[in-house]
Structure formats: C-alpha cells, structure tokens
Design a protein around this motif. Structure first.
Motif, PDB file in Angstrom:
ATOM      1  N   ALA A   1      -7.436  33.179  39.567  1.00 18.52           N
ATOM      2  CA  ALA A   1      -6.226  33.735  38.942  1.00 18.52           C
ATOM      3  C   ALA A   1      -6.403  33.818  37.428  1.00 18.52           C
ATOM      4  CB  ALA A   1      -5.020  32.873  39.283  1.00 18.52           C
ATOM      5  N   LEU A   2      -5.897  34.882  36.855  1.00 15.97           N
ATOM      6  CA  LEU A   2      -5.925  35.040  35.396  1.00 15.97           C
ATOM      7  C   LEU A   2      -4.879  34.129  34.757  1.00 15.97           C
ATOM      8  CD1 LEU A   2      -6.937  36.635  32.909  1.00 15.97           C
ATOM      9  CD2 LEU A   2      -5.212  38.373  33.445  1.00 15.97           C
ATOM     10  N   SER A   3      -3.738  33.978  35.440  1.00 18.85           N
ATOM     11  CA  SER A   3      -2.709  33.084  34.904  1.00 18.85           C
ATOM     12  C   SER A   3      -1.931  32.432  36.039  1.00 18.85           C
ATOM     13  CB  SER A   3      -1.742  33.847  33.990  1.00 18.85           C
ATOM     14  OG  SER A   3      -0.899  34.693  34.737  1.00 18.85           O
ATOM     15  N   VAL A   4      -1.396  31.238  35.759  1.00 17.08           N
ATOM     16  CA  VAL A   4      -0.440  30.587  36.657  1.00 17.08           C
ATOM     17  C   VAL A   4       0.851  30.440  35.861  1.00 17.08           C
ATOM     18  CG1 VAL A   4      -1.981  29.415  38.290  1.00 17.08           C
ATOM     19  CG2 VAL A   4      -1.557  28.373  36.075  1.00 17.08           C
ATOM     20  N   ASP A   5       1.916  30.995  36.385  1.00 16.98           N
ATOM     21  CA  ASP A   5       3.139  31.143  35.593  1.00 16.98           C
ATOM     22  C   ASP A   5       4.291  30.283  36.124  1.00 16.98           C
ATOM     23  OD1 ASP A   5       1.316  33.145  35.011  1.00 16.98           O
ATOM     24  OD2 ASP A   5       2.807  34.714  34.781  1.00 16.98           O
ATOM     25  N   HIS A   6       5.129  29.844  35.231  1.00 18.18           N
ATOM     26  CA  HIS A   6       6.284  28.945  35.438  1.00 18.18           C
ATOM     27  C   HIS A   6       5.876  27.515  35.100  1.00 18.18           C
ATOM     28  CE1 HIS A   6       9.814  31.137  36.749  1.00 18.18           C
ATOM     29  NE2 HIS A   6       9.019  31.920  37.455  1.00 18.18           N
ATOM     30  N   LEU A   7       5.365  26.735  36.071  1.00 14.97           N
ATOM     31  CA  LEU A   7       4.917  25.352  35.844  1.00 14.97           C
ATOM     32  C   LEU A   7       5.990  24.476  35.206  1.00 14.97           C
ATOM     33  CD1 LEU A   7       1.277  25.985  34.488  1.00 14.97           C
ATOM     34  CD2 LEU A   7       2.052  25.910  36.824  1.00 14.97           C
TER      35      LEU A   7
ATOM     36  N   ILE B   1      -4.886  30.838  32.603  1.00 10.95           N
ATOM     37  CA  ILE B   1      -4.018  30.379  31.519  1.00 10.95           C
ATOM     38  C   ILE B   1      -2.610  30.044  32.013  1.00 10.95           C
ATOM     39  CG2 ILE B   1      -3.468  32.746  30.768  1.00 10.95           C
ATOM     40  CD1 ILE B   1      -3.736  31.557  27.861  1.00 10.95           C
ATOM     41  N   PRO B   2      -2.174  28.791  31.820  1.00 11.53           N
ATOM     42  CA  PRO B   2      -0.798  28.451  32.178  1.00 11.53           C
ATOM     43  C   PRO B   2       0.171  29.240  31.291  1.00 11.53           C
ATOM     44  CG  PRO B   2      -1.989  26.510  31.345  1.00 11.53           C
ATOM     45  CD  PRO B   2      -2.918  27.661  31.257  1.00 11.53           C
ATOM     46  N   THR B   3       1.112  29.919  31.923  1.00 11.99           N
ATOM     47  CA  THR B   3       2.059  30.759  31.171  1.00 11.99           C
ATOM     48  C   THR B   3       3.461  30.207  31.393  1.00 11.99           C
ATOM     49  OG1 THR B   3       0.589  32.645  31.371  1.00 11.99           O
ATOM     50  CG2 THR B   3       2.888  33.135  30.917  1.00 11.99           C
ATOM     51  N   LEU B   4       4.048  29.703  30.328  1.00 11.88           N
ATOM     52  CA  LEU B   4       5.338  29.010  30.427  1.00 11.88           C
ATOM     53  C   LEU B   4       6.480  29.966  30.071  1.00 11.88           C
ATOM     54  CD1 LEU B   4       4.247  25.612  28.833  1.00 11.88           C
ATOM     55  CD2 LEU B   4       4.131  26.355  31.215  1.00 11.88           C
ATOM     56  N   LEU B   5       7.617  29.759  30.725  1.00 13.53           N
ATOM     57  CA  LEU B   5       8.723  30.716  30.662  1.00 13.53           C
ATOM     58  C   LEU B   5      10.020  29.992  30.270  1.00 13.53           C
ATOM     59  CD1 LEU B   5       7.747  32.351  34.109  1.00 13.53           C
ATOM     60  CD2 LEU B   5       7.017  33.105  31.839  1.00 13.53           C
ATOM     61  N   PRO B   6      10.138  29.599  29.003  1.00 15.21           N
ATOM     62  CA  PRO B   6      11.289  28.771  28.633  1.00 15.21           C
ATOM     63  C   PRO B   6      12.636  29.474  28.768  1.00 15.21           C
ATOM     64  CG  PRO B   6       9.983  29.358  26.693  1.00 15.21           C
ATOM     65  CD  PRO B   6       9.194  29.779  27.886  1.00 15.21           C
ATOM     66  N   GLY B   7      12.652  30.801  28.781  1.00 15.72           N
ATOM     67  CA  GLY B   7      13.922  31.515  28.964  1.00 15.72           C
ATOM     68  C   GLY B   7      14.505  31.216  30.336  1.00 15.72           C
ATOM     69  N   CYS B   8      13.637  31.054  31.325  1.00 10.05           N
ATOM     70  CA  CYS B   8      14.073  30.742  32.691  1.00 10.05           C
ATOM     71  C   CYS B   8      14.641  29.324  32.741  1.00 10.05           C
ATOM     72  CB  CYS B   8      12.880  30.919  33.637  1.00 10.05           C
ATOM     73  SG  CYS B   8      13.203  30.451  35.323  1.00 10.05           S
ATOM     74  N   SER B   9      13.958  28.381  32.083  1.00 11.34           N
ATOM     75  CA  SER B   9      14.450  26.988  32.055  1.00 11.34           C
ATOM     76  C   SER B   9      15.817  26.921  31.389  1.00 11.34           C
ATOM     77  CB  SER B   9      13.471  26.101  31.278  1.00 11.34           C
ATOM     78  OG  SER B   9      12.205  26.155  31.882  1.00 11.34           O
ATOM     79  N   HIS B  10      15.954  27.646  30.278  1.00 12.13           N
ATOM     80  CA  HIS B  10      17.223  27.677  29.545  1.00 12.13           C
ATOM     81  C   HIS B  10      18.345  28.198  30.441  1.00 12.13           C
ATOM     82  CE1 HIS B  10      20.185  28.772  26.490  1.00 12.13           C
ATOM     83  NE2 HIS B  10      20.125  30.022  26.913  1.00 12.13           N
ATOM     84  N   PHE B  11      18.070  29.311  31.112  1.00 14.60           N
ATOM     85  CA  PHE B  11      19.141  29.996  31.839  1.00 14.60           C
ATOM     86  C   PHE B  11      19.495  29.280  33.142  1.00 14.60           C
ATOM     87  CE2 PHE B  11      20.888  33.625  34.331  1.00 14.60           C
ATOM     88  CZ  PHE B  11      21.928  33.969  33.470  1.00 14.60           C
TER      89      PHE B  11
END
Ligand code: NIG
Ligand code: FE
Length: 427
Positions: A287-293, A310-320
């Motif tokens: 995988a090129l990236s693993v997202d959320h985590l 590359i781990p790709t973090l999604l702080p907008g999702c955590s916030h919402f």
C-alpha cells in the motif's frame, strides 16, 4: 452587483501562470530547494527551509529562478514581466489533499444532529445511515450534476490552498454507479485546474442486499467492477474500508490482490474505530498509504517501520466525529513519515479546508507547524504519487504555489484558525 464582486474576487484568487512572473521582497519563501527529499520521516519532519527576503521567478508556471533578493538573477528578458510585491507575505508550495470523497449527491446534516443527540457514527450506519445513505442518494443526480457540484467544491478547496486532490468513488456500490462516480472523477481530472488522482472504493460498505452474502459482493467487485474500471483507465488506486461491520482483513486482502492485478496501487482506510491487523496486511500488499489510524497498536507501528507506506492522518474526521486523534507524536518518535489529509466527505468530515487541518494537527495532535506543513505538502504528495511534481518549490517544476496575506510568521496560519490566510493561488 454581487455577481461581479464574486467573479472579480475569484479572478484575483486563481491565477493560471501563462506568463512571466516575478514575486519579489518575499518575507519567507518556504520549502524551496533542489535537494529536498521525496519523503520526510521522524525528526526530518521538523526541518522546513525558509529563504528570507526572497524572490521567485516563474515562466508559464515553471520555476526559472529563486533565491535571496540580493542575488536576484535568472531573468534575461524583463519585457512583459508581471511583478508581484511579496512584502510581508510567505510563498509556499500548495497543499496536497491525499484523501477525499469529493463526489457525492447530498450533504448529511441530519446525521450530524442525530450525533449531537447521542447516536454514534457506527450506530447511525447500522440503522441504514452513513455510507449507505449517500449511496442511495447518488442515483438522484446525473453525472453532469455530480460533476458541477464536485467542481464547485474543488474550486473552494483551491481557494483555501489545495493544489492537488485525490478523490474516491465508494458511494455507488454497484457496477454502474461506481463507474458513474469514476467517470465524474475522470471528467474532473480533465477539467479542473489542479491535479487529481482517482481511487476505486467499491469496498466502502456492503450494500443492504449483500449484507448476508459478503462473498457475492466481493465477487462483484473483483469480477465485474475491476475489469471494467481498469479497462477504461478510470482509477489510479484501489481502496477498502477495513473495519468491523465493514470489510475484514481477509476480505481486504482478496480485493487489493485483485486490484493489484489490474495495476491499481492500494491506499486504504484502516484503524478508524478498531485495530484489526489491517495495517500489517496493507503494508505487505505494498500500500502507498494507510489512512485514518485513529486507533493504533504496537504491531501497526512495527509494520510501518522501514516501509514505503505512509500513515495518513485525518484530524478533521476526529474533530467532527469526536473520536481519538491519530497519534502523530508516537509515529514521529518511531521515525515514521506522517501525512495529513482532509477526508472531505458528507458523513465524517464536511470540510476540505487544509488550513484548518493544519491548525487541528498542531492543536490536537501536537505536531509543530513545520511538521504539519510537511505532512500537508511533501509527505502528502508522496501519499498520492505526486512527489515528482508537487509538495515543494524547485527549478523546472510547475507545482502550484500559494501567496499568503501579510502575516507575522508562518506559524500564524495554524495559530489564527478559521481565517483565510491565502491571498493568491498560482495554479
Ligand atoms: O473516511 N470511513 C469511511 N469512509 C469515510 C466516511 C464516509 C461517509 O460517512 O460517508 C471516512 O470517514
Ligand atoms: Fe475516507
């Protein structure tokens, strides 16, 4: 009158660089250099080169020269040169948004209200809301209408500083509807002013009719959707929502293996609510990236060490959604690279403003402004296969470039959250 003002402000924001341009007296020219790595891991993420009192020269959008004002050179012909005064302003490579669901039919604020009243995202999904809600709505709009709505969203994101965007399917969940979404993304690729990458996410949720027959839906993905999508060249990546109540690790394994046979690189949703071993499997599958985590275990960190994933973090999702934030500090301490993206979608993240994501990463994940900026540019470009063209400013490149408003420092952007700090975008 209002219309004219709108149009004028739009013209001022979006400059397509078909001319000779000199930006002079720049307070800080950020991330410009010829030896900047393609990916920044661990402590490397802290380093952010800034040339003070700088100039940047472009011809037809291509960087032809840059440096300190006292060394201003590289411009042979000063005729028809547009000069922008960058006094008090920073010039930056545009952000890359490596994870979005920008094509959808309708917003879902009724679920937002349900969550305020106490239901969780998972509970709403179990009673037919969530991804299945958006999948039902997709048929209400034609390709033309989906395209127009998505294009408006993309233009809004550009005005916030996004210079490349990945867009997933995944609200179709049938052969025709997945292809419909990917055809819209294909048209956006052709007509939007920024680079777009397309991701096939047929494995976003099990449609109700396949609730008790997962194998049949996975067969449909593998035998019907994938060959058609690959043959029409409609996708760059393949995604799967590996999560309890969605796709198991073994189910993801089957789907990604099949996608790889068609030349699609895996890029997946894992560990949003639970740790199931999906990270290790995704890394094994290249995988090129693993997202959320938002959830992470020791085995996941171990699997990511020395991987080109590359781990790709999604702080907008955590916030919402009010769920935990990805543990960026743990990843950085373990010498991992970290990317940040918006996850823009109608259910878990209705904002695609990466200036806000920058601020959330600093405030909630304790990333320094420099680390978070690198996560939104160099590492995000890597996470969407655009390292060759995006994420930094270098000679000969045509990457999109941002000019800020007059601001006291670069850290002011994530500090003064919620404001628009970008004055001009050169795409
Ligand atoms: O990344 N978690 C899976 N997919 C999206 C949400 C999709 C939706 O709720 O519509 C996400 O958060
Ligand atoms: Fe997502």
């Amino acid at each position: 009158m209002n219309l004219i003002v709108l149009l004028l402000s739009k013209l001022a924001l979006f400059d397509s660089c078909m001319k000779k341009l000199l930006i002079k007296n720049i307070k800080g020219l950020v991330q410009a250099g010829e030896d900047i790595p393609m990916i920044l891991r661990g402590v490397e993420m802290k380093s952010l080169p800034i040339i003070e009192n700088a100039f940047l020269a472009l011809e037809d959008g291509e960087v032809i020269s840059y440096g300190k004002m006292e060394d201003l050179s590289g411009i042979d012909d000063w005729r028809e040169l547009e000069i922008i005064d960058g006094e008090g302003r920073f010039v930056l490579p545009a952000f890359c948004d490596a994870h979005t669901h920008t094509v959808f039919a309708r917003s879902r604020e009724e679920e937002f209200v349900d969550r305020i009243n106490g239901l969780s995202y998972e509970e709403i999904a179990l009673k037919g809301g969530g991804i299945l809600n958006s999948a039902r709505r997709l048929s209400e709009l034609s390709e033309e209408e989906l395209f127009n709505a998505a294009m408006q969203r993309i233009n809004r994101f550009i005005s916030y500083g996004t210079g490349a965007i990945e867009i997933k399917s995944g609200y179709g969940l049938s052969v025709d509807a997945e292809i419909k979404m990917l055809r819209v993304i294909q048209r956006l690729k052709n007509e939007a002013p920024i680079s777009i990458k397309a991701t096939f996410l047929g494995a976003h949720a099990f449609p109700t009719e396949f609730k008790n027959d997962h194998t049949a839906y996975i067969d449909l993905i593998i035998n019907e959707m994938l060959p058609k999508i690959a043959e029409a060249g409609l996708a760059d990546f393949i995604d799967c929502f590996c999560e309890r109540n969605y796709f198991s690790v073994d189910e993801m394994d089957r789907i990604l293996q099949a996608g790889k046979k068609h030349g699609l690189v895996p890029k997946v949703h894992v560990n949003q609510f639970s740790v199931m071993g999906g990270v290790k499997k995704a890394v094994e599958l290249g995988a090129l990236s693993v997202d959320h985590l938002e959830e992470i275990g020791e085995d996941d960190i171990h699997a990511l060490k020395n991987a080109d994933c590359i781990p790709t973090l999604l702080p907008g999702c955590s916030h919402f959604l009010g769920i935990p934030y990805g543990n960026a500090r743990l990843m950085i301490e373990n010498e991992l690279p970290v990317a940040l993206a918006s996850d823009f979608n109608p259910g878990s993240t209705p904002s695609g403003n990466l200036q806000f994501i920058w601020s959330l990463a600093c405030v909630k994940m304790k990333m320094t402004p420099e680390e978070a900026f690198n996560a939104l540019t160099i590492n995000a470009a890597f996470a969407m296969g655009l390292s060759e063209t995006h994420g930094r400013i270098a000679l000969g490149r045509r990457s999109p470039i941002l000019i800020t408003k007059e601001i006291p420092s670069l850290a002011y952007i994530p500090y003064a959250f919620g404001d628009q700090h970008i004055e001009r975008i050169l795409v």
